[in-house]
Design a protein around this motif. Structure first.
Motif, PDB file in Angstrom:
ATOM      1  N   ALA A  76       0.821  -1.262   0.050  1.00  0.00           N
ATOM      2  CA  ALA A  76       0.076  -0.092  -0.064  1.00  0.00           C
ATOM      3  C   ALA A  76       0.891   1.072  -0.053  1.00  0.00           C
ATOM      4  CB  ALA A  76      -0.991   0.108   1.229  1.00  0.00           C
ATOM      5  N   THR A  77       1.740   1.418  -0.965  1.00  0.00           N
ATOM      6  CA  THR A  77       2.576   2.293  -1.259  1.00  0.00           C
ATOM      7  C   THR A  77       2.187   3.126  -2.300  1.00  0.00           C
ATOM      8  OG1 THR A  77       4.269   1.142  -2.332  1.00  0.00           O
ATOM      9  CG2 THR A  77       4.534   1.439  -0.044  1.00  0.00           C
ATOM     10  N   PRO A  78       2.754   4.304  -2.896  1.00  0.00           N
ATOM     11  CA  PRO A  78       2.435   5.025  -4.141  1.00  0.00           C
ATOM     12  C   PRO A  78       2.794   4.336  -5.307  1.00  0.00           C
ATOM     13  CG  PRO A  78       3.584   6.576  -2.313  1.00  0.00           C
ATOM     14  CD  PRO A  78       3.571   5.265  -2.012  1.00  0.00           C
ATOM     15  N   PRO A  79       1.998   4.398  -6.376  1.00  0.00           N
ATOM     16  CA  PRO A  79       2.143   3.517  -7.631  1.00  0.00           C
ATOM     17  C   PRO A  79       3.456   3.624  -8.171  1.00  0.00           C
ATOM     18  CG  PRO A  79       0.737   5.210  -7.930  1.00  0.00           C
ATOM     19  CD  PRO A  79       0.916   5.588  -6.525  1.00  0.00           C
ATOM     20  N   ASP A  80       4.180   4.482  -8.055  1.00  0.00           N
ATOM     21  CA  ASP A  80       5.790   4.720  -8.786  1.00  0.00           C
ATOM     22  C   ASP A  80       6.468   3.528  -8.071  1.00  0.00           C
ATOM     23  OD1 ASP A  80       5.067   6.176 -11.041  1.00  0.00           O
ATOM     24  OD2 ASP A  80       5.438   7.899  -9.880  1.00  0.00           O
ATOM     25  N   THR A  81       6.043   3.355  -6.819  1.00  0.00           N
ATOM     26  CA  THR A  81       7.296   2.576  -6.115  1.00  0.00           C
ATOM     27  C   THR A  81       7.119   1.014  -6.156  1.00  0.00           C
ATOM     28  OG1 THR A  81       5.712   2.504  -4.117  1.00  0.00           O
ATOM     29  CG2 THR A  81       7.146   4.481  -4.339  1.00  0.00           C
ATOM     30  N   VAL A  82       5.591   0.647  -6.584  1.00  0.00           N
ATOM     31  CA  VAL A  82       5.452  -0.739  -6.389  1.00  0.00           C
ATOM     32  C   VAL A  82       6.230  -1.706  -7.554  1.00  0.00           C
ATOM     33  CG1 VAL A  82       3.476  -2.375  -7.249  1.00  0.00           C
ATOM     34  CG2 VAL A  82       3.046  -0.229  -5.945  1.00  0.00           C
ATOM     35  N   PRO A  83       6.264  -1.373  -8.806  1.00  0.00           N
ATOM     36  CA  PRO A  83       7.327  -2.400  -9.422  1.00  0.00           C
ATOM     37  C   PRO A  83       8.708  -2.732  -9.021  1.00  0.00           C
ATOM     38  CG  PRO A  83       6.404  -0.542 -11.130  1.00  0.00           C
ATOM     39  CD  PRO A  83       6.198  -0.123  -9.253  1.00  0.00           C
ATOM     40  N   GLY A  84       9.429  -1.685  -8.346  1.00  0.00           N
ATOM     41  CA  GLY A  84      10.624  -1.783  -7.467  1.00  0.00           C
ATOM     42  C   GLY A  84      10.412  -2.568  -6.226  1.00  0.00           C
ATOM     43  N   LEU A  85       9.269  -2.538  -5.764  1.00  0.00           N
ATOM     44  CA  LEU A  85       9.023  -3.233  -4.399  1.00  0.00           C
ATOM     45  C   LEU A  85       8.747  -4.905  -4.963  1.00  0.00           C
ATOM     46  CD1 LEU A  85       6.721  -0.938  -2.480  1.00  0.00           C
ATOM     47  CD2 LEU A  85       8.967  -1.532  -2.019  1.00  0.00           C
ATOM     48  N   VAL A  86       8.062  -4.966  -5.824  1.00  0.00           N
ATOM     49  CA  VAL A  86       7.823  -6.339  -6.352  1.00  0.00           C
ATOM     50  C   VAL A  86       8.904  -7.079  -7.010  1.00  0.00           C
ATOM     51  CG1 VAL A  86       6.929  -7.526  -8.211  1.00  0.00           C
ATOM     52  CG2 VAL A  86       5.350  -6.025  -7.280  1.00  0.00           C
ATOM     53  N   ASP A  87      10.019  -6.276  -7.511  1.00  0.00           N
ATOM     54  CA  ASP A  87      11.327  -6.800  -7.764  1.00  0.00           C
ATOM     55  C   ASP A  87      12.026  -6.994  -6.600  1.00  0.00           C
ATOM     56  OD1 ASP A  87      13.383  -7.433 -10.114  1.00  0.00           O
ATOM     57  OD2 ASP A  87      14.458  -5.684  -8.967  1.00  0.00           O
ATOM     58  N   ASP A  88      12.059  -6.138  -5.666  1.00  0.00           N
ATOM     59  CA  ASP A  88      12.867  -6.497  -4.506  1.00  0.00           C
ATOM     60  C   ASP A  88      12.263  -7.789  -3.892  1.00  0.00           C
ATOM     61  OD1 ASP A  88      14.397  -4.380  -4.892  1.00  0.00           O
ATOM     62  OD2 ASP A  88      13.278  -3.133  -3.499  1.00  0.00           O
ATOM     63  N   LEU A  89      10.923  -8.043  -3.531  1.00  0.00           N
ATOM     64  CA  LEU A  89      10.133  -9.094  -2.902  1.00  0.00           C
ATOM     65  C   LEU A  89      10.610 -10.334  -3.755  1.00  0.00           C
ATOM     66  CD1 LEU A  89       6.857  -7.583  -2.444  1.00  0.00           C
ATOM     67  CD2 LEU A  89       8.420  -8.363  -0.459  1.00  0.00           C
ATOM     68  N   GLY A  90      10.630 -10.435  -5.170  1.00  0.00           N
ATOM     69  CA  GLY A  90      10.703 -11.551  -5.973  1.00  0.00           C
ATOM     70  C   GLY A  90      12.360 -12.167  -5.503  1.00  0.00           C
ATOM     71  N   ARG A  91      13.368 -11.210  -5.712  1.00  0.00           N
ATOM     72  CA  ARG A  91      14.734 -11.441  -5.446  1.00  0.00           C
ATOM     73  C   ARG A  91      14.990 -11.799  -4.249  1.00  0.00           C
ATOM     74  NH1 ARG A  91      18.075  -9.095  -9.306  1.00  0.00           N
ATOM     75  NH2 ARG A  91      17.049  -7.678 -10.767  1.00  0.00           N
ATOM     76  N   ARG A  92      14.140 -11.377  -3.091  1.00  0.00           N
ATOM     77  CA  ARG A  92      14.236 -12.090  -1.876  1.00  0.00           C
ATOM     78  C   ARG A  92      13.703 -13.467  -1.730  1.00  0.00           C
ATOM     79  NH1 ARG A  92      14.875  -9.875   3.810  1.00  0.00           N
ATOM     80  NH2 ARG A  92      15.030 -11.867   4.687  1.00  0.00           N
ATOM     81  N   GLN A 117       2.985  -2.997 -16.672  1.00  0.00           N
ATOM     82  CA  GLN A 117       3.703  -3.927 -17.669  1.00  0.00           C
ATOM     83  C   GLN A 117       5.070  -3.803 -16.499  1.00  0.00           C
ATOM     84  OE1 GLN A 117       3.248  -5.689 -19.998  1.00  0.00           O
ATOM     85  NE2 GLN A 117       5.215  -6.474 -20.121  1.00  0.00           N
ATOM     86  N   ALA A 118       5.533  -2.788 -15.972  1.00  0.00           N
ATOM     87  CA  ALA A 118       6.993  -3.037 -15.206  1.00  0.00           C
ATOM     88  C   ALA A 118       6.838  -3.657 -14.240  1.00  0.00           C
ATOM     89  CB  ALA A 118       7.380  -1.501 -14.852  1.00  0.00           C
ATOM     90  N   MET A 119       5.439  -3.903 -13.359  1.00  0.00           N
ATOM     91  CA  MET A 119       5.317  -4.700 -12.205  1.00  0.00           C
ATOM     92  C   MET A 119       5.266  -6.197 -12.674  1.00  0.00           C
ATOM     93  SD  MET A 119       2.022  -4.499  -9.804  1.00  0.00           S
ATOM     94  CE  MET A 119       0.769  -4.762 -11.059  1.00  0.00           C
ATOM     95  N   LEU A 120       4.682  -6.488 -13.858  1.00  0.00           N
ATOM     96  CA  LEU A 120       4.713  -7.904 -14.351  1.00  0.00           C
ATOM     97  C   LEU A 120       5.901  -8.334 -14.709  1.00  0.00           C
ATOM     98  CD1 LEU A 120       1.086  -7.821 -16.144  1.00  0.00           C
ATOM     99  CD2 LEU A 120       1.577  -8.845 -14.115  1.00  0.00           C
ATOM    100  N   VAL A 121       6.563  -7.434 -15.446  1.00  0.00           N
ATOM    101  CA  VAL A 121       8.037  -8.037 -15.874  1.00  0.00           C
ATOM    102  C   VAL A 121       8.926  -8.303 -14.601  1.00  0.00           C
ATOM    103  CG1 VAL A 121      10.241  -7.032 -16.677  1.00  0.00           C
ATOM    104  CG2 VAL A 121       8.132  -6.596 -17.910  1.00  0.00           C
ATOM    105  N   ALA A 122       8.679  -7.331 -13.283  1.00  0.00           N
ATOM    106  CA  ALA A 122       9.457  -7.709 -12.174  1.00  0.00           C
ATOM    107  C   ALA A 122       9.081  -8.948 -11.606  1.00  0.00           C
ATOM    108  CB  ALA A 122       9.265  -6.374 -11.139  1.00  0.00           C
ATOM    109  N   ALA A 123       7.802  -9.154 -11.820  1.00  0.00           N
ATOM    110  CA  ALA A 123       7.236 -10.448 -10.926  1.00  0.00           C
ATOM    111  C   ALA A 123       7.420 -11.799 -11.791  1.00  0.00           C
ATOM    112  CB  ALA A 123       5.581 -10.298 -10.851  1.00  0.00           C
ATOM    113  N   ARG A 124       7.454 -11.700 -12.976  1.00  0.00           N
ATOM    114  CA  ARG A 124       7.562 -12.999 -13.743  1.00  0.00           C
ATOM    115  C   ARG A 124       8.695 -13.758 -13.627  1.00  0.00           C
ATOM    116  NH1 ARG A 124       6.545 -10.618 -18.641  1.00  0.00           N
ATOM    117  NH2 ARG A 124       4.141 -10.753 -17.982  1.00  0.00           N
TER     118      ARG A 124
END
Length: 897
Positions: A76-92, A117-124
């Motif tokens: 629940a953070t600003p939208p611009d931060t979400v793709p990076g957070l998803v990438d950090d979570l996936g790497r973790r 698209q950036a969020m899905l690329v980070a998650a995939r």
């Protein structure tokens, strides 16, 4: 993707809340309060660099600082931060996230689409599953998980509710909580960039804590996945859906009658019905369905007994019942006698049972006991209206006590209640709700709840019914049909001429009236001479789809001279009205005189969501005005075709009336099956009309036809929401003794063949095959063996010939894959007298090859330890074999592919 990693969303061991805070009224604050206050037994990690603690717990500045990897992250953070957070979570190593944040393309924002698209690329790369974004969150009361900012926590129960709209979910929670209705899962899907309705249906179908699934749908993604999941789930438990936006799109603009009639919402209706789901029209109906499902036993039929202290309310309930297709139960004579003994002489002496306005609780109890003991009804509706001389609460207590005293009987009979009024009925409704008796505010709502259960039962019967065999064999001339379509496309034409359209239909054995193509009025007159008798004259133009709009049709022309004159006048008229249209001449057809024939329409249109959709209804020039239609998704069999016909008003006329004999219903249904096959075979068919298709006791005949074609990429089945019978898997072979066999995929019509196979087995063979003793093969099990989803399952059968030359089944093999195709369970069934022919190895080899080709990772099965023949076969094919831990008498066999 499908159910992969969804267990980490709905049964996590730990949760990270990213954006947690202590500010009242903020999304992060409400999320934290709900998450910490729901009784979750696992670890909760608040993440926010601006806070040292949230809710008294140490708060972490970022994902890297977490002491261990969470199963689930709630963002629940600003939208611009979400793709990076998803990438950090996936790497973790985190594999599940619920994204509450909005701003990902709602309303068509280009910036939002880029974020998505950036969020899905980070998650995939990490197979990280995402619920949302722009969602209320998820709630699983059974494990104490409330990862949402809902204002009311759900009670624990066995209903799952999945909604695109967070507002709708919140409203349902508020309503259900006041009625003590609980949920196994509450899920807000939001924008559905990853987890969608198909995924949720797959997950919830297998969830043992969920008894029924409720859906609020605005649109679906991946129609084939949705249909496969819905059909699988609806066979296991009730699935009820409310679809919003019923009139937003309206009927699509199209040149064909079918295109004009097949509105988007009607297509959704057809899809839901085909899947065996129950559709309700609005939120009040969904609320009624929630209450009915939560509290009412399934009803065996549509016969309702009504018990009331107000005659007018009984009439109102009866009107609603008849209007919605239910039946007023006929009271058994013994029931009448029992009621005479306990009711005043002025009672209604029939159904509805009016026990008079001064009825005390004891009168309600005595009448209800008589009705629940009457086998002539399938359910009882008890109605109470407030009066000055009798207590509504006392009447409710009497009903509750009566049913509690006879709980075994109540468990077999559905009882619904309706306590009218406002303040005077509140206490009664509270008592009824606490006793798990459904209670409604109006008779209309109560009857609607009853009929929802009736409709659900009917949909389940349709889902499991064995279709009859096709009454006559037809072998399409696929090459001829393809050449006609290819020729039109090569000439840069999107519409086939009438002659071409009829030739395509004839290639699929649809009876058509013969047409003679003529280039001039003189040729038309000569054709009329050859035909003899009255003829029909039609303009022939690739640019004129509806000939009647330019007066391009003349009927009942008796002589060649009249034909010549009409043709000349028609040519002049058409040139005047449509000077740009190409005119290739005329068609001349014999007039068909069938005085009792009905004009029907059979059509197809390519829907933007579900692909090809079939239409049947009352035809003729006024087809849109009449609006009598039914839609269905292909492929069809005879049973589905007949059911489709039964949903139209013209179906009643087709069964005959007064001096008009019944039409050949089999011929009509077979025409629908043939058109369905055509649509499944030819990818280039975009729209199709047969209008009119005339039908009477002698059969059917297509008088006119239109077909629009388009260039298609890929095979025809790719555009279908439901995979058709895979004819390409058919294989003919000859045994060493000269017998010819056909190996083919199973069909729904094969159920009688499976019953014959079962009947040939000895008790010991039944035990070895089914792992326990069975005296008969139940219909529902036989239906599951034969009515398969070719996208997820495959069953190959061996078909031979009996002594009379008829087809008979020797046996079969099947696999059933999980939604992610990681594993598929296999099983083999052979007729007792067909063992020793090598059929087992032959079938197993083919199903292994099929599974490998579909990308399935492993096939497995359970085999009794004393089934040495099967274990030996598995060893030959390289299966690993090990004893089950829970039952050493059962061996687990598996083969990695």
């Amino acid at each position: 993707m499908s159910v992969r990693n969804l267990n980490h969303i709905f049964a996590p061991g730990s949760v990270a809340l990213i954006g947690a805070n202590d500010k009242p009224g903020t999304v992060g604050g409400v999320l934290a309060g709900n998450l910490f206050g729901a009784g979750f037994a696992g670890e909760i990690y608040p993440v926010n660099p601006k806070y040292d603690t949230v809710a008294g717990l140490a708060t972490y500045p970022d994902i890297a600082a977490l002491p261990r990897t969470p199963d689930l992250a709630v963002i629940a953070t600003p939208p611009d931060t979400v793709p990076g957070l998803v990438d950090d979570l996936g790497r973790r190593g985190c594999t599940a996230a619920v994204v509450i944040t909005a701003g990902f393309g709602e309303g068509g924002s280009a910036v939002g689409r880029a974020r998505t698209q950036a969020m899905l690329v980070a998650a995939r790369p990490h197979l990280l599953r995402i619920v949302g974004p722009n969602c209320l969150g998820v709630m699983v009361p059974g494990v104490g998980l409330n990862a949402s900012f809902a204002h009311v926590p759900p009670l624990a129960g066995n209903l799952a509710f999945v909604a695109q709209s967070g507002a709708v979910l919140a409203a349902v929670l508020d309503w259900a909580t006041s009625r003590r209705i609980g949920f196994s899962h509450c899920v807000s899907l939001g924008d559905m960039v990853d987890v969608d309705f198909g995924d949720m249906l797959d997950y919830l179908a297998a969830d043992v804590s969920t008894r029924a699934i409720l859906l609020y749908i605005e649109a679906i993604t991946h129609p084939r996945k949705f249909m496969s999941a819905a059909r699988a789930a609806a066979r296991i438990k009730p699935v009820i859906v409310v679809k919003a936006g019923r009139y937003a799109e309206g009927a699509r603009a199209a040149a064909s009658h079918t295109g004009a009639l097949a509105g988007s919402d009607a297509v959704y209706d057809a899809a839901f019905a085909r899947a065996g789901m129950l559709r309700v029209k609005d939120m009040q109906a969904l609320f009624d369905a929630v209450q009915t499902l939560a509290m009412v036993r399934q009803v065996p039929g549509d016969r309702l007994a009504i018990l009331t202290n107000g005659g007018g309310l009984g009439v109102m309930a009866t009107d609603t019942l008849i209007e919605r297709g239910g039946r007023l139960a006929d009271l058994a004579p013994a029931t009448i006698d029992r009621l005479d003994a306990v009711l005043p002489p002025t009672w209604s002496h029939g159904n509805p049972v009016d026990i008079i306005g001064d009825a005390p609780g004891s009168r309600y109890a005595a009448a209800l006991e008589a009705l629940v003991n009457d086998s002539n009804n399938d359910a009882v509706l008890v109605i109470n209206c407030p009066t000055a001389v009798a207590s509504a609460a006392a009447a409710a207590k009497a009903v509750i006590a009566t049913l509690k005293d006879r709980m075994a009987l109540y468990n077999r009979k559905a009882v619904l209640t309706c306590w009218m009024g406002d303040g005077s009925a509140l206490e009664a409704r509270r008592l009824l709700t606490e006793s798990r008796l459904p209670t409604y505010e109006t008779p209309t709502q109560a009857v609607r709840g009853f009929m929802q259960m009736v409709r659900y039962r009917a949909s389940q019967t349709l889902l499991m019914e064995t279709p009859p065999t096709i009454p006559e064999a037809f072998t399409p001339d696929l090459d001829a049909a393809r050449q006609i379509v290819a020729g039109a496309l090569a000439a840069d034409r999107n519409w086939l001429t009438e002659v071409e359209a009829k030739a395509v239909l004839a290639a699929y054995a649809v009876p058509v009236v013969p047409s003679h193509v003529c280039a001039s009025p003189e040729e038309a007159a000569a054709a009329a001479t050859r035909i003899g008798g009255a003829v029909a004259l039609k303009i022939l133009s690739p640019d004129i789809v509806h000939k009647s709009e330019v007066s391009g049709v003349s009927l009942n022309l008796e002589t060649p001279e009249v034909v010549r004159a009409n043709a000349a006048a028609m040519l002049q008229r058409v040139h005047g009205l449509r000077p740009e249209a190409r005119v290739d001449g005329f068609t001349v057809q014999p007039m068909i005189h069938r005085p009792h024939a009905h004009e029907l329409i059979v059509g197809m249109v390519d829907d933007s969501h579900f692909g090809p959709v079939l239409l049947f209804g009352h035809g003729g020039v006024a087809v849109e005005v009449i609006g009598d239609k039914a839609l269905a998704l292909p492929p069809l069999n005879m049973h589905l075709a007949r059911e489709m016909m039964s949903r139209t008003r013209v179906h009643g006329l087709l069964q005959g009336y007064r001096a008009v004999p019944a039409a050949d219903l089999d011929a009509i249904a077979l025409t629908l099956v043939k058109v369905s096959q055509l649509v499944c075979d030819l990818a280039g068919i975009a729209e199709l009309d047969i209008n009119p298709l005339i039908a009477d006791e002698h059969g059917v005949l297509a008088l006119d036809a239109r077909i629009r074609v388009t260039r298609a990429e890929g095979p025809a089945y790719e555009r279908l929401a439901i995979l058709p019978y895979p004819r390409e898997l058919e294989e003919r072979l000859v045994l060493p003794d000269g017998r010819e066999l056909l190996i083919r995929p199973v069909r729904p019509e094969d159920e009688p063949g499976f019953q014959q196979i079962f009947a040939s087995l000895s008790p010991e063979e039944i035990r070895l095959r089914f792992l326990h003793m069975m005296n008969v093969l139940p219909h529902d099990l036989a239906a599951r063996l034969t009515q398969i989803d070719y996208d997820r399952e495959m069953a190959l059968v061996v078909e031979g010939r009996d002594q009379g030359g008829g087809a008979e089944l020797y046996g079969g093999v099947r696999i059933s894959a999980d939604p992610d195709r990681e594993q598929a369970e296999f099983a083999i069934l052979l007729r007792h007298d067909k063992t020793g022919l090598g059929l087992g190895p032959m079938l197993l080899r083919r199903i292994i090859d099929y599974a490998r080709g579909r990308g399935i990772g492993e096939i497995y099965g359970e085999v009794l330890a004393d089934n040495q023949a099967m274990l030996k076969l598995c060893r030959v094919f390289g299966f690993s074999i090990k004893a089950e831990r829970e039952d050493p008498g059962v061996m687990y066999v598996s083969l990695a592919l």
